[in-house]
Scaffold this active site. Structure first.
Site, mmCIF file in Angstrom:
data_model
loop_
_atom_site.group_PDB
_atom_site.id
_atom_site.type_symbol
_atom_site.label_atom_id
_atom_site.label_comp_id
_atom_site.label_asym_id
_atom_site.label_seq_id
_atom_site.Cartn_x
_atom_site.Cartn_y
_atom_site.Cartn_z
ATOM 1 N N GLU A 1 11.441 -14.542 58.461
ATOM 2 C CA GLU A 1 12.345 -15.600 58.774
ATOM 3 C C GLU A 1 13.767 -15.809 58.392
ATOM 4 O O GLU A 1 13.985 -17.044 58.477
ATOM 5 C CB GLU A 1 10.818 -16.482 59.598
ATOM 6 C CG GLU A 1 10.435 -16.817 58.618
ATOM 7 C CD GLU A 1 9.489 -17.702 59.745
ATOM 8 O OE1 GLU A 1 9.545 -18.094 60.869
ATOM 9 O OE2 GLU A 1 8.338 -18.465 58.945
ATOM 10 N N HIS B 1 3.104 -25.887 63.169
ATOM 11 C CA HIS B 1 3.515 -26.445 64.211
ATOM 12 C C HIS B 1 3.082 -26.764 65.457
ATOM 13 O O HIS B 1 3.513 -27.687 66.030
ATOM 14 C CB HIS B 1 4.692 -25.588 65.082
ATOM 15 C CG HIS B 1 5.737 -25.177 63.915
ATOM 16 N ND1 HIS B 1 6.665 -25.729 63.489
ATOM 17 C CD2 HIS B 1 5.671 -24.115 63.954
ATOM 18 C CE1 HIS B 1 6.928 -24.263 62.666
ATOM 19 N NE2 HIS B 1 6.968 -23.778 62.909
ATOM 20 N N ASP C 1 13.807 -18.959 63.882
ATOM 21 C CA ASP C 1 14.189 -19.289 62.232
ATOM 22 C C ASP C 1 15.362 -18.530 61.289
ATOM 23 O O ASP C 1 16.085 -18.707 60.933
ATOM 24 C CB ASP C 1 12.937 -19.394 61.445
ATOM 25 C CG ASP C 1 12.514 -20.625 61.893
ATOM 26 O OD1 ASP C 1 13.017 -21.963 62.619
ATOM 27 O OD2 ASP C 1 10.760 -21.210 61.395
#
Length: 288
Positions: free
Chosen positions: A179, A72, A205
């Site tokens: 996740e 990310h 998530d």
């Protein structure tokens, strides 16, 4: 051995090249050392601080490891490598999360440039987990390509058998992120795989996928955490948790009731923002 904390951990096995007295022991893995004592290994998330300064900030702050995020962020493998090298030297164990579907080449590359474990996100089931393990581990658990001159060994080149054994056990931890709904459903089978070292709950998530977000007190979310913890315990694997630093009450239960041993705290950006806001408010409050 290099260590990030001042207590006598069990150290990794020592091995010596037959042709010289140079040590070829791999750097200590604080997660393994702490978990062996029933202690948690704390981790600082690194997303925006691309310089090696963050390593010494983490050490001075008392963290045991780093969660270096390539998923990310705009951080590069080169950025991650420099942080990993500094971390290994400082006794802070570096783990790197690679981007989703980044390919086997990147997973192998981050291990070869200093990471002591790879965090693989968005696992959908057993086959995804098998692929991640295969490229992370040397034989017999994987098919990772042999090389040498790694920071984890201080650039020494141990005999291949020593390299494979120590790297597999201490220096190429495979974190399988739980996740997704499919990964949660298959978590017992994933945990049973040889070479799966850590089941890491990606709380944000996972909660979104199972439909409990943003209600962190929803029974369904706790049931999911219990399912991961039970699978880890059943198969002798470690449990990790990320994304719950804002709920220390839940984290406390995950650690003490479910046995989680790797706990990811805030990321650098969150800590900077939170500290900056607090300082700004303090300064503005000076004027009566």
């Amino acid at each position: 051995m290099r260590s990030s904390i001042d207590i006598p951990f069990p150290t990794n096995k020592h091995s010596t090249m037959s042709s010289s007295s140079q040590s070829t022991t791999i750097a200590q893995n604080n997660l393994i050392a702490l978990a062996a004592r029933g202690k948690i290994c704390t981790s600082l998330g690194v997303k925006i601080c691309r310089g090696v300064e963050i390593v010494h900030i983490a050490k001075a702050s008392g963290y045991d490891s780093l969660f270096i995020d390539l998923e990310h962020t705009c951080m590069t493998v080169q950025d991650a490598s420099q942080i990993c090298i500094a971390a290994v030297s400082a006794g802070i164990t570096p783990f790197v999360r690679v981007p989703h579907e980044c390919g086997q080449g990147m997973i192998q590359k981050v291990l070869h440039v200093g990471a002591m474990g790879v965090i693989v996100p968005h696992i959908q089931g057993v086959e995804d987990a098998k692929k991640a393990i295969a490229v992370t581990k040397y034989p017999p658990h994987g098919t990772r390509s042999l090389s040498g001159g790694f920071p984890q060994f201080e650039y020494a080149s141990p005999p291949p058998q020593v390299l494979m054994q120590e790297a597999n056990q201490y220096g190429s931890q495979c974190f399988i992120m739980i996740e997704t709904v499919d990964a949660l459903a298959a978590v017992d089978d994933i945990a049973a795989l040889p070479g799966c070292d850590v089941l890491l709950v990606g709380s944000q998530d996972l909660a979104a996928e199972i439909g409990t977000s943003p209600d962190w007190d929803h029974p369904g979310f706790w049931d999911s955490l219990q399912k991961v913890g039970s699978a880890a315990k059943k198969h002798g694997k470690l449990m990790g948790v990320a994304g719950l630093y804002h709920r220390p009450d839940i984290l406390r239960r995950v650690v003490n009731e479910l046995g989680a041993r790797w706990v990811v705290g805030s990321h650098d950006v969150g800590l900077l923002l939170g500290g900056g806001r607090a300082n700004s408010e303090l300064l503005r409050g000076l004027q009566s």
